[in-house]
Design a protein around this motif. Structure first.
Motif, PDB file in Angstrom:
ATOM      1  N   MET A 153       0.839  -1.207   0.000  1.00 43.59           N
ATOM      2  CA  MET A 153       0.000   0.000   0.000  1.00 43.59           C
ATOM      3  C   MET A 153       0.871   1.252   0.000  1.00 43.59           C
ATOM      4  O   MET A 153       0.536   2.251  -0.628  1.00 43.59           O
ATOM      5  CB  MET A 153      -0.935  -0.008   1.205  1.00 43.59           C
ATOM      6  CG  MET A 153      -1.951  -1.139   1.109  1.00 43.59           C
ATOM      7  SD  MET A 153      -3.274  -1.040   2.319  1.00 43.59           S
ATOM      8  CE  MET A 153      -2.397  -0.982   3.828  1.00 43.59           C
ATOM      9  N   GLU A 154       2.003   1.151   0.700  1.00 39.98           N
ATOM     10  CA  GLU A 154       2.924   2.278   0.705  1.00 39.98           C
ATOM     11  C   GLU A 154       3.485   2.498  -0.703  1.00 39.98           C
ATOM     12  O   GLU A 154       3.580   3.629  -1.184  1.00 39.98           O
ATOM     13  CB  GLU A 154       4.056   1.968   1.672  1.00 39.98           C
ATOM     14  CG  GLU A 154       4.688   3.165   2.285  1.00 39.98           C
ATOM     15  CD  GLU A 154       5.575   2.743   3.432  1.00 39.98           C
ATOM     16  OE1 GLU A 154       5.066   2.666   4.554  1.00 39.98           O
ATOM     17  OE2 GLU A 154       6.758   2.451   3.207  1.00 39.98           O
TER      18      GLU A 154
ATOM     19  N   PRO B 152       4.935  10.727   3.384  1.00 38.70           N
ATOM     20  CA  PRO B 152       4.485   9.948   2.232  1.00 38.70           C
ATOM     21  C   PRO B 152       5.457   8.831   1.872  1.00 38.70           C
ATOM     22  O   PRO B 152       6.669   9.069   1.874  1.00 38.70           O
ATOM     23  CB  PRO B 152       4.431  10.994   1.118  1.00 38.70           C
ATOM     24  CG  PRO B 152       5.322  12.086   1.570  1.00 38.70           C
ATOM     25  CD  PRO B 152       5.291  12.092   3.050  1.00 38.70           C
ATOM     26  N   PHE B 153       4.907   7.702   1.626  1.00 35.72           N
ATOM     27  CA  PHE B 153       5.626   6.444   1.325  1.00 35.72           C
ATOM     28  C   PHE B 153       6.851   6.241   2.205  1.00 35.72           C
ATOM     29  O   PHE B 153       7.943   5.949   1.732  1.00 35.72           O
ATOM     30  CB  PHE B 153       6.016   6.302  -0.150  1.00 35.72           C
ATOM     31  CG  PHE B 153       5.815   7.540  -0.980  1.00 35.72           C
ATOM     32  CD1 PHE B 153       4.537   7.920  -1.342  1.00 35.72           C
ATOM     33  CD2 PHE B 153       6.884   8.306  -1.383  1.00 35.72           C
ATOM     34  CE1 PHE B 153       4.337   9.050  -2.090  1.00 35.72           C
ATOM     35  CE2 PHE B 153       6.678   9.440  -2.139  1.00 35.72           C
ATOM     36  CZ  PHE B 153       5.407   9.819  -2.494  1.00 35.72           C
ATOM     37  N   GLY B 154       6.640   6.383   3.480  1.00 34.24           N
ATOM     38  CA  GLY B 154       7.694   6.013   4.429  1.00 34.24           C
ATOM     39  C   GLY B 154       8.868   6.963   4.487  1.00 34.24           C
ATOM     40  O   GLY B 154       9.887   6.656   5.093  1.00 34.24           O
TER      41      GLY B 154
ATOM     42  N   GLN C 102       0.859   4.105  -2.898  1.00 38.86           N
ATOM     43  CA  GLN C 102       0.752   5.544  -2.663  1.00 38.86           C
ATOM     44  C   GLN C 102       1.880   6.275  -3.392  1.00 38.86           C
ATOM     45  O   GLN C 102       1.645   7.287  -4.055  1.00 38.86           O
ATOM     46  CB  GLN C 102       0.833   5.829  -1.155  1.00 38.86           C
ATOM     47  CG  GLN C 102       0.557   7.288  -0.805  1.00 38.86           C
ATOM     48  CD  GLN C 102       1.096   7.674   0.562  1.00 38.86           C
ATOM     49  OE1 GLN C 102       2.115   7.170   1.005  1.00 38.86           O
ATOM     50  NE2 GLN C 102       0.398   8.566   1.237  1.00 38.86           N
ATOM     51  N   GLU C 103       3.085   5.718  -3.308  1.00 41.26           N
ATOM     52  CA  GLU C 103       4.216   6.332  -3.986  1.00 41.26           C
ATOM     53  C   GLU C 103       3.982   6.341  -5.498  1.00 41.26           C
ATOM     54  O   GLU C 103       4.221   7.343  -6.174  1.00 41.26           O
ATOM     55  CB  GLU C 103       5.505   5.579  -3.655  1.00 41.26           C
ATOM     56  CG  GLU C 103       6.725   6.201  -4.314  1.00 41.26           C
ATOM     57  CD  GLU C 103       8.035   5.562  -3.842  1.00 41.26           C
ATOM     58  OE1 GLU C 103       8.005   4.768  -2.895  1.00 41.26           O
ATOM     59  OE2 GLU C 103       9.073   5.880  -4.437  1.00 41.26           O
TER      60      GLU C 103
ATOM     61  N   VAL D  36       1.894   9.053  -6.831  1.00 39.07           N
ATOM     62  CA  VAL D  36       2.499  10.381  -6.880  1.00 39.07           C
ATOM     63  C   VAL D  36       3.677  10.400  -7.865  1.00 39.07           C
ATOM     64  O   VAL D  36       3.847  11.337  -8.630  1.00 39.07           O
ATOM     65  CB  VAL D  36       2.979  10.813  -5.474  1.00 39.07           C
ATOM     66  CG1 VAL D  36       3.521  12.238  -5.513  1.00 39.07           C
ATOM     67  CG2 VAL D  36       1.827  10.731  -4.479  1.00 39.07           C
TER      68      VAL D  36
END
Lengths: 420, 313
Positions: free
Chosen positions: A393-394, B257-259, A397-398, A401
Motif C-alpha cells: 500500500m505504501e 508519504p511512502f515512508g 501511494q508512492e 504520486v
C-alpha cells in the motif's frame, strides 16, 4: 462505555438452564456472564450494536452482559493483547486473511459446529469461504458492503457522459472531466488503504480474481509482467491527472469535500461513503453508483465486498453464551435490522434477511449477487498478509504520486514477498 | 567525648554490621534503585536483544511460536532494508536540525531577560508551546502546512513563491516535521536558559562592563561560560528529544508519504506493534540498533558528568 443488563426476571427463568447445548435452542434462557468487545465506535454503528445486544439481553434476562466499545483504529492493535490475556467472550473483527494470525496462534475459537449444525450455515453460505481457514470456520459475519464508483450524476449529465461500459470509455470520460477543469476521482491516501482499492479493481479487471488471489498467496512475483500490466493500466489514469492533487496527505474523509464542492467528479469507495456524502448535501439526484468497468475483455468481473465479523476468542470463559450470541447475530431477523438504512446502511449476509429500500444498497446487492461471476474479494489489506499489505500500500501511494518509480517499488515489494 | 566512645568500643565487641557500616550503608540505599533499574531497564534491554534473534509474531509464547534466526534480522536491516536506511538518515537529520533549538532558545532567553512591565506574561506566552501536547502541536502544524488552506502557503505566496505541499513531498516532509518539533523544543531550551541567566553573577557583569566589554564579546566571554550547566542540560534534552521523536511523525504524516518521514523509533513501532506489524523480532532488532545509537550519546553524557564531578571535588 459499559452497560449491564441485570437479571430482573430471575424467578421466571430459574427452571430453564440448559448449559452445554444451550446454543441449539435459541429460546433457552441463558445465565451467567457475556463479555462483548466491539470496534464499532462511530456513533451510528455503536447505537446499532448496543440495540442489538439489548435485544439479545431481553431474550435472556438472566444473562449478565457487559459491553465494551473500543475506538475502531485502536482496536486493530489492541486485539492481540486482549486475545492473549483477559479475553472477552465475543469480539468483532474482519474476515479472510485478517483472521489468519489469530487463527494460527490458536486465539480464535473454531465455530465450525455452528456452521454445520444449525440453519445458519446455509443462510450465510455466501461468505463461508471468507470465514474458512484450514477447512474450519472461525467466526460469523454480520454485515458486508459493496465497493464501486460513486459519482456526481449532475456533473456527468452536464458533461454529457454516462456510466462507462469499459476502461476505454472510463478514460475518455475522465478526459472530458479534466477538460472541464475538474478532477475525475477524489482520493485521500494518507492512511494508504484507499490506494489499494484502486489496485484491487484494476488488478482484478486486468487479470481476474484468481490471479489477484495468487498474488495474495505469494505465488506470483511482484516483478511479474502481469503485475506490471496492472500498473500500466493504473498509470494511464495517474499520468492523465485523473486523481486529485496532494492526496498523500488527506485521509478519505478529507477527500470527500472535493467531490461535494464539484472539484472532483467521482470516488472509488465502499458504500460507507454514501452516508457522509448525503449528509454533505448530495441527494440521490446528484449522487449515483456504477460498477467498476471491465478492462480486459472476457475476464469475469469480481468485486470487493469487505465483511465484518464476530468471533469467540479461544480464551473466552462463557463460550456457550457466546455461541448463542453469534446465532443471534447471524439470524435473518437481526441482520435485517442492523443493516437497514437507519442503522449500518449496509448489506446483510444472511440470505433470508431483507435489504433495506435504498438505492445504493439495492444496486450493490444486485451487482454482488448477479454481476460478480469472478468472485468476491474482501479487500486488499484483508486478503493479503499484513506485512505484504503494508509494504504494497505504501508502494501504491508512492506510485500514485511518482509513477516513474514503479521499477524500484516493485523490486522492494518482491523483496518483502521473498522474505515472507 | 571521643575518649568515652573509644572506651565503649573497647569494652564491647563490634557487630558485623557495625564494623562494615560505612561500606554497606551506601549499598543499602542503592538497592531499591538497582532492583528497579535491573527490572525495568537492564532486563528489557537483554530481552530485546533475545527477541531480535527470533522470527516471532508476538502471539503466543516465543518459545513455542518463535523461530530462531540468529543475526539474520540485523543482516537484513543493515544490508537490504531501504526503509531502515531512510529511517536512519532521518534520525541523523533530526539530530542535526533539532539542535537549532539551542541557539534559538538562547536568543529568545536573552531577549526576554529584561525588566519590562508584563515580562512574566511574555515569558509564559513564549513557554506556551512546550506546555501543550505534542499531538496538538502536530495538528496545528499539519493545518499550517496544508496545501489548500494552510497559512504557510499564504505566507510564501506573498513573496511570490508557488504553493508547496510540505508534508506531501518526500524531500521536504521530514524538515517540516522537525520545524514543528523545534517550536516546543525552543521554548524548552529558552526556559533552561532563563533560569541559567537568573544565576549569572551581576558583579562579574559589572566588572566586565568596567573593563569595556559589551555586545557579543560580553555574551561570549562573560555570559556564556556561566551558562555552561544550562547549555549542557539543553544539549542533553534536545538530543534525547530528537531520538525520541515519534508523536509528531505519527500525527503529521504517519511515517508517509511512502515512508519518507520514518525514524527508527517509528519504524520499530510499525514493524512490531502497528496495525499491520507482526514482526516482533525485526522490531526488536531495530530497537537494539536505536539503543546502541543512544548508548553513544548516553556514554558521552555520563562521561561528561563524571568528569564534572571529579573537577568539583
Amino acid at each position: 462505555m459499559k452497560f449491564t443488563l441485570k437479571a430482573t426476571l430471575a424467578a421466571l427463568a430459574a427452571s430453564t438452564i440448559l448449559a452445554g447445548s444451550a446454543f441449539a435452542d435459541g429460546h433457552a434462557k441463558l445465565t451467567g456472564d457475556l463479555k462483548i468487545f466491539l470496534d464499532t465506535s462511530n456513533p451510528a454503528p455503536r447505537a446499532t450494536m448496543e440495540a442489538m445486544i439489548e435485544r439479545f439481553g431481553a431474550k435472556h434476562p438472566d444473562l449478565n452482559i457487559e459491553t465494551t466499545v473500543i475506538d475502531r483504529e485502536a482496536y486493530k492493535t489492541q486485539i492481540r493483547n486482549f486475545l492473549t490475556a483477559n479475553a472477552p467472550d465475543v469480539a468483532t473483527w474482519y474476515a479472510a486473511n485478517r483472521m489468519t494470525p489469530y487463527v494460527n496462534a490458536g486465539l480464535f475459537e473454531d465455530v465450525s459446529d455452528l456452521w454445520a449444525d444449525t440453519a445458519m450455515g446455509e443462510e450465510l453460505a455466501s461468505t463461508k469461504g471468507a470465514m474458512t481457514i484450514d477447512d474450519k470456520q472461525w467466526g460469523v459475519p454480520y454485515t458486508y458492503y459493496q465497493w464501486g464508483v460513486y459519482y456526481r450524476k449532475d456533473i456527468y449529465e452536464d458533461l454529457g457522459i454516462s456510466e462507462p461500459a469499459d476502461f476505454d470509455e472510463m478514460l475518455a470520460n475522465c478526459q472530458k472531466v479534466l477538460d472541464a477543469g475538474m478532477k475525475c476521482y477524489t482520493i485521500g491516501t494518507k492512511w494508504l488503504w484507499t490506494a489499494s482499492g484502486w489496485f484491487d479493481y484494476i488488478n482484478m479487471r486486468t487479470h481476474g480474481f484468481d490471479f489477484h488471489m495468487e498474488l495474495a498467496a505469494g505465488n506470483v512475483a511482484w516483478t511479474d509482467d502481469r503485475v506490471r500490466e496492472t500498473f500500466a493500466n493504473w498509470a494511464k489514469l495517474v499520468e492523465m491527472g485523473a486523481f486529485v492533487d496532494d492526496h498523500q496527505n488527506k485521509d478519505w474523509q478529507q477527500s470527500l469535500p472535493l467531490m461535494v464542492n464539484g472539484e472532483a467528479a467521482a470516488i472509488l469507495k465502499g458504500n460507507f461513503a454514501v452516508a457522509p456524502l448525503r449528509e454533505a448535501g448530495l441527494d440521490d439526484s446528484k449522487l449515483d453508483f456504477h460498477q467498476f468497468p471491465a478492462i480486459t475483455p472476457g475476464i469475469a468481473l469480481a468485486e470487493d465486498a469487505p465483511t465484518d465479523t464476530f468471533h469467540i476468542p479461544a480464551k473466552a470463559e462463557n463460550k456457550d453464551n457466546a455461541r448463542a450470541f453469534l446465532l443471534h447475530v447471524a439470524s435473518a431477523e437481526e441482520q435485517t435490522i442492523i443493516n437497514n438504512g437507519e442503522n449500518l446502511g449496509q448489506l446483510p449476509v444472511n440470505s433470508k434477511a431483507s435489504i433495506d429500500d435504498d438505492k445504493f444498497l439495492k444496486e450493490g446487492f444486485e451487482m454482488l449477487s448477479s454481476n460478480s461471476p469472478g468472485g468476491v474479494a474482501q479487500f486488499f489489506d484483508r486478503d493479503y498478509p499484513a506485512e505484504m499489505a503494508k509494504a504494497a500500500m505504501e508502494g501504491m501511494q508512492e506510485f500514485m504520486v511518482y509513477p516513474e518509480n514503479l521499477d524500484d517499488i516493485l523490486e522492494r515489494l518482491e523483496d518483502v514477498r521473498a522474505d515472507l | 567525648m571521643a575518649e568515652t566512645s573509644d572506651m565503649q568500643h573497647n569494652t564491647r565487641p563490634k557487630g558485623w554490621y557495625a564494623r562494615n557500616e560505612i561500606a554497606i550503608t551506601p549499598w543499602l540505599f542503592l538497592i531499591p534503585a538497582m532492583i528497579m533499574f535491573t527490572l525495568y531497564v537492564v532486563w528489557p534491554i537483554g530481552q530485546s536483544f533475545y527477541i531480535s534473534m527470533f522470527k516471532w509474531d508476538g502471539l503466543g509464547p516465543i518459545s513455542e511460536t518463535g523461530e530462531y534466526v540468529g543475526l539474520a534480522h540485523y543482516e537484513r536491516l543493515l544490508t537490504r532494508d531501504k526503509a531502515f536506511t531512510v529511517s536512519l538518515w532521518n534520525n541523523a537529520k533530526w539530530l542535526v536540525f533539532y539542535l537549532l533549538a539551542i541557539p534559538g532558545g538562547l536568543f529568545i532567553a536573552l531577549f526576554l531577560n529584561q525588566t519590562v512591565g508584563g515580562i512574566r506574561l511574555y515569558k509564559s506566552l513564549f513557554f506556551f508551546p512546550f506546555v501543550i501536547s505534542q499531538i496538538v502541536v502536530g495538528l496545528v502544524f499539519t493545518w499550517f502546512y496544508d496545501p489548500t488552506f494552510g497559512l504557510f502557503n499564504g505566507i510564501i505566496g506573498v513573496f511570490g513563491f508557488n504553493p508547496v505541499n510540505v508534508l506531501g513531498d518526500p524531500k521536504l516532509a521530514t524538515y517540516g516535521i522537525i520545524a514543528a518539533g523545534l517550536w516546543p523544543q525552543t521554548a524548552y531550551c529558552m526556559i533552561l536558559y532563563l533560569t541559567g541567566l537568573n544565576a549569572v553573577d551581576p558583579e562579574q557583569i559589572e566588572a566586565a562592563r568596567l573593563d569595556g566589554a559589551k555586545g557579543l564579546k560580553m555574551l561570549w566571554f562573560v555570559i556564556l561560560p556561566q551558562l555552561r550547566p544550562a547549555m549542557f542540560i539543553a544539549f542533553v534534552v534536545t538530543i534525547i528529544g530528537a531520538l525520541r521523536s515519534f508523536d509528531l511523525i505519527s500525527i503529521m504524516t504517519n511515517g508517509g508519504p511512502f515512508g519518507s518521514t520514518r525514524v527508527l523509533s517509528f519504524y520499530m513501532f510499525e514493524k512490531s506493534l502497528s496495525e499491520y506489524g507482526f514482526k516482533m523480532g525485526y522490531g526488536a532488532a531495530i530497537a537494539v540498533i536505536l539503543f546502541l545509537i543512544m548508548l553513544l550519546f548516553i556514554g558521552y553524557f555520563l562521561f561528561r558528568m563524571y568528569q564534572d564531578e571529579r573537577e568539583a571535588r
